[in-house]
Scaffold this motif. Structure first.
Motif, PDB file in Angstrom:
ATOM      1  N   GLY A   1       0.813  -1.212   0.000  1.00  0.00           N
ATOM      2  CA  GLY A   1       0.000   0.000   0.000  1.00  0.00           C
ATOM      3  C   GLY A   1       0.842   1.256   0.000  1.00  0.00           C
ATOM      4  N   ILE A   2       1.897   1.279   0.823  1.00  0.00           N
ATOM      5  CA  ILE A   2       2.798   2.435   0.870  1.00  0.00           C
ATOM      6  C   ILE A   2       3.525   2.597  -0.464  1.00  0.00           C
ATOM      7  CG2 ILE A   2       4.899   3.330   1.954  1.00  0.00           C
ATOM      8  CD1 ILE A   2       3.952   1.980   4.562  1.00  0.00           C
ATOM      9  N   TYR A   3       3.921   1.484  -1.064  1.00  0.00           N
ATOM     10  CA  TYR A   3       4.603   1.534  -2.358  1.00  0.00           C
ATOM     11  C   TYR A   3       3.708   2.163  -3.425  1.00  0.00           C
ATOM     12  CZ  TYR A   3       6.767  -0.041  -6.704  1.00  0.00           C
ATOM     13  OH  TYR A   3       7.319  -0.089  -7.957  1.00  0.00           O
ATOM     14  N   TYR A   4       2.453   1.714  -3.491  1.00  0.00           N
ATOM     15  CA  TYR A   4       1.540   2.271  -4.480  1.00  0.00           C
ATOM     16  C   TYR A   4       1.289   3.759  -4.236  1.00  0.00           C
ATOM     17  CZ  TYR A   4       0.387  -2.463  -6.052  1.00  0.00           C
ATOM     18  OH  TYR A   4       0.456  -3.731  -6.558  1.00  0.00           O
ATOM     19  N   LEU A   5       1.262   4.160  -2.981  1.00  0.00           N
ATOM     20  CA  LEU A   5       0.955   5.557  -2.668  1.00  0.00           C
ATOM     21  C   LEU A   5       2.110   6.495  -2.982  1.00  0.00           C
ATOM     22  CD1 LEU A   5      -1.015   7.613  -1.444  1.00  0.00           C
ATOM     23  CD2 LEU A   5      -0.083   7.052   0.804  1.00  0.00           C
ATOM     24  N   PHE A   6       3.351   6.078  -2.671  1.00  0.00           N
ATOM     25  CA  PHE A   6       4.464   7.012  -2.745  1.00  0.00           C
ATOM     26  C   PHE A   6       5.465   6.722  -3.866  1.00  0.00           C
ATOM     27  CE2 PHE A   6       3.257   7.288   1.796  1.00  0.00           C
ATOM     28  CZ  PHE A   6       2.989   8.661   1.850  1.00  0.00           C
ATOM     29  N   VAL A   7       5.532   5.496  -4.376  1.00  0.00           N
ATOM     30  CA  VAL A   7       6.593   5.135  -5.322  1.00  0.00           C
ATOM     31  C   VAL A   7       6.050   4.918  -6.736  1.00  0.00           C
ATOM     32  CG1 VAL A   7       8.440   3.503  -5.848  1.00  0.00           C
ATOM     33  CG2 VAL A   7       7.905   4.068  -3.446  1.00  0.00           C
ATOM     34  N   GLN A   8       5.051   4.047  -6.855  1.00  0.00           N
ATOM     35  CA  GLN A   8       4.517   3.685  -8.172  1.00  0.00           C
ATOM     36  C   GLN A   8       3.867   4.894  -8.837  1.00  0.00           C
ATOM     37  OE1 GLN A   8       4.506   0.292  -9.575  1.00  0.00           O
ATOM     38  NE2 GLN A   8       4.260   1.647 -11.312  1.00  0.00           N
TER      39      GLN A   8
ATOM     40  N   ASN B   1      -1.143   6.167  -9.562  1.00  0.00           N
ATOM     41  CA  ASN B   1      -0.873   5.391  -8.350  1.00  0.00           C
ATOM     42  C   ASN B   1      -2.027   5.439  -7.351  1.00  0.00           C
ATOM     43  OD1 ASN B   1      -0.068   8.182  -8.146  1.00  0.00           O
ATOM     44  ND2 ASN B   1       0.824   7.709  -6.153  1.00  0.00           N
ATOM     45  N   TYR B   2      -2.767   6.557  -7.308  1.00  0.00           N
ATOM     46  CA  TYR B   2      -3.887   6.667  -6.373  1.00  0.00           C
ATOM     47  C   TYR B   2      -5.032   5.730  -6.787  1.00  0.00           C
ATOM     48  CZ  TYR B   2      -1.271  10.885  -5.296  1.00  0.00           C
ATOM     49  OH  TYR B   2      -0.267  11.766  -4.971  1.00  0.00           O
ATOM     50  N   GLN B   3      -5.278   5.670  -8.070  1.00  0.00           N
ATOM     51  CA  GLN B   3      -6.315   4.758  -8.550  1.00  0.00           C
ATOM     52  C   GLN B   3      -5.929   3.303  -8.293  1.00  0.00           C
ATOM     53  OE1 GLN B   3      -6.394   6.293 -12.609  1.00  0.00           O
ATOM     54  NE2 GLN B   3      -8.463   7.081 -12.296  1.00  0.00           N
ATOM     55  N   TYR B   4      -4.655   2.999  -8.481  1.00  0.00           N
ATOM     56  CA  TYR B   4      -4.217   1.621  -8.252  1.00  0.00           C
ATOM     57  C   TYR B   4      -4.295   1.273  -6.766  1.00  0.00           C
ATOM     58  CZ  TYR B   4      -2.082  -2.658  -9.923  1.00  0.00           C
ATOM     59  OH  TYR B   4      -1.883  -3.964 -10.287  1.00  0.00           O
ATOM     60  N   LEU B   5      -3.954   2.245  -5.906  1.00  0.00           N
ATOM     61  CA  LEU B   5      -4.088   2.029  -4.470  1.00  0.00           C
ATOM     62  C   LEU B   5      -5.546   1.761  -4.108  1.00  0.00           C
ATOM     63  CD1 LEU B   5      -3.049   2.059  -1.537  1.00  0.00           C
ATOM     64  CD2 LEU B   5      -3.387   4.554  -1.558  1.00  0.00           C
TER      65      LEU B   5
ATOM     66  N   LEU C   1      -3.050  14.066  -0.929  1.00  0.00           N
ATOM     67  CA  LEU C   1      -2.041  14.183  -1.980  1.00  0.00           C
ATOM     68  C   LEU C   1      -2.625  14.321  -3.386  1.00  0.00           C
ATOM     69  CD1 LEU C   1       0.506  11.522  -0.655  1.00  0.00           C
ATOM     70  CD2 LEU C   1       0.738  14.015  -0.587  1.00  0.00           C
ATOM     71  N   THR C   2      -3.820  13.795  -3.622  1.00  0.00           N
ATOM     72  CA  THR C   2      -4.404  13.923  -4.962  1.00  0.00           C
ATOM     73  C   THR C   2      -4.746  15.371  -5.241  1.00  0.00           C
ATOM     74  OG1 THR C   2      -6.505  13.261  -3.967  1.00  0.00           O
ATOM     75  CG2 THR C   2      -5.335  11.604  -5.205  1.00  0.00           C
ATOM     76  N   LYS C   3      -4.591  15.768  -6.493  1.00  0.00           N
ATOM     77  CA  LYS C   3      -4.762  17.180  -6.861  1.00  0.00           C
ATOM     78  C   LYS C   3      -6.211  17.559  -7.148  1.00  0.00           C
ATOM     79  CE  LYS C   3      -0.099  17.480  -8.783  1.00  0.00           C
ATOM     80  NZ  LYS C   3       0.739  17.748  -9.991  1.00  0.00           N
ATOM     81  N   GLN C   4      -7.058  16.580  -7.441  1.00  0.00           N
ATOM     82  CA  GLN C   4      -8.442  16.881  -7.782  1.00  0.00           C
ATOM     83  C   GLN C   4      -9.176  17.488  -6.581  1.00  0.00           C
ATOM     84  OE1 GLN C   4      -6.896  14.109  -8.451  1.00  0.00           O
ATOM     85  NE2 GLN C   4      -7.116  13.628 -10.611  1.00  0.00           N
TER      86      GLN C   4
END
Length: 434
Positions: free
Chosen positions: A16-23, A42-46, A79-82
């Motif tokens: 979960g952390i990887y998808y949020l900050f790295v991917q 990455n947010y959608q994948y998380l 973190l998401t810009k929308q």
């Protein structure tokens, strides 16, 4: 075997952390065009990862699983810009959460109050998260397919995986227990009904039957009632005056199972009655004839200790859970009251129940308003009917089960789908404004 849950918790947290900050952007196979891929951030994948793994409770680390998911969802929202989309349901939910904070302040067991607060907080956060990232038909359809796969995994676990020697015990340890999964199934039944309604593909009817069977096999009255209500509500919303055959199907599912499936009938009533006796004595039967498995006594005891005399504000958030966990109560090893509405009354009084009811019913009503008014945007209408009917079907499960306790597996899904409805509605409004 508990070490397995700790390993699972560690792996899920790191991913979960990887998808949020790295991917970054990821290619995902389309649910619409099987030979094509679409890009998801990455947010959608998380978000997909959270929904896909929600069924993995992790046994005694279930509370930690929920806490980490809340933290990841909150960070993703920040973190998401929308822009955020706050509907009337969001407003009611915020007011309800504020009342829960107040209820913690006057609670004599604040730690338990905080734990209960997190279970109510998660559906709100996943709704906001979903509203910020829902931006395409491709992504939405992928989410629906992921939810169906989760349900299929649950059913396969019930009937196959958990029956395998040695390995079966592993699946029982890591998965949410059966009642929680059955409480979630109205969401999937709704999705399959919508897909069948628009595509006429029989595979979705087969899936509906598959998702109803566990409630019958496990003699789960809550699951049967929820499935029946889901069918009736969907039929009325989708087909209006033409809904009678489907509505009758929903009623027949419940009544027919109770009358003609011996194991369910025996569990339903205190005395062994034949189907003919039940029909003949229908008007004479009362709640005293129903075998509630001790629920009625539990509810009366709980209301007497924590609601009577404190009707408006209750005794404080977490008091009922604390009593069932630590008191020498008359219900043996039971640690839950099996009725979320009773728990709300005991913890937060009529004010809490009214605010929670406004939140729930506003989601259903707002979804139906969108469904009936967005006729030019099919995907938004489809999303609206799924979110509204899903929650309408699940509401009955709160009356006889601990749905809030399992919010990662239960309430998170209809609120996530509602959030996606808001996001898609905003997205297509913006396109039309260009």
């Amino acid at each position: 075997m508990e070490i397995v849950n700790y390993i699972l918790f560690f792996i899920l947290t790191v991913i979960g952390i990887y998808y949020l900050f790295v991917q970054k952007q990821i290619g995902i196979k389309s649910a619409i065009h099987k030979d094509k891929y679409f890009l998801a951030d990455n947010y959608q994948y998380l978000f997909l990862f959270i929904l896909a793994t929600a069924i993995l409770a992790g046994g005694n680390i279930m509370a930690n699983r929920l806490l980490i998911t809340i933290i990841l969802s909150f960070l993703a929202i920040v973190l998401t810009k929308q822009n955020l989309t706050i509907s009337i349901t969001g407003v009611f939910y915020i007011v309800y959460l504020l009342w829960l904070v107040i209820a913690i302040l006057y609670s004599p067991v604040k730690l338990y109050g905080f734990r209960v607060f997190l279970k109510y907080l998660y559906p709100f956060l996943i709704m906001l998260f979903a509203s910020k990232i829902a931006n395409s038909t491709e992504f939405y359809r992928k989410v629906l397919h992921i939810i169906i796969y989760v349900a299929l995994y649950g059913v396969v676990s019930f009937f196959i995986l958990e029956k395998i020697p040695v390995v079966g015990n592993l699946f029982r340890i890591i998965n949410f227990w059966n009642p929680a999964v059955l409480d979630f199934l109205p969401v999937v039944i709704t999705i399959c009904f919508v897909f069948y309604s628009y595509s006429k593909q029989r595979k979705y009817l087969i899936l509906i039957v598959l998702f109803v069977i566990p409630s019958i096999v496990f003699m789960n009255r809550t699951g049967l009632l929820a499935a029946s209500i889901t069918i009736v509500v969907f039929a009325i919303v989708r087909y209006k005056v033409k809904s009678l055959p489907y509505a009758l199907l929903g009623v027949a599912l419940l009544v027919g199972t109770v009358l003609y499936v011996p194991s369910v009938r025996e569990k339903m009533f205190k005395k062994q009655l034949s189907s003919e006796e039940i029909i003949e004595r229908g008007e004479e039967l009362t709640t005293d004839d129903i075998d509630s498995s001790g629920r009625f006594a539990m509810w009366k005891w709980s209301l007497g200790h924590f609601y009577k005399g404190k009707e408006w504000k209750g005794s404080g958030l977490g008091v009922l859970q604390h009593a069932f966990y630590t008191w020498d109560h008359p219900f043996g090893k039971l640690r839950v009251v099996h009725n979320d509405y009773i728990q709300i009354l005991c913890d937060t009084g009529l004010i809490g129940l009214i605010l929670y009811g406004l939140t729930m019913f506003s989601l259903i009503i707002h979804s139906l308003i969108i469904y009936y008014t967005k006729r030019k945007v099919p995907i938004v209408r489809l999303a609206a009917i799924i979110s509204g009917v899903s929650l309408a079907g699940m509401l009955s499960t709160l009356y006889t089960d601990n749905v809030v306790n399992y919010s990662l597996m239960t309430l998170g899904y209809p609120f996530a789908l509602y959030g996606m409805t808001l996001g898609l509605d905003r997205q297509y409004k913006n396109k039309n404004d260009l």
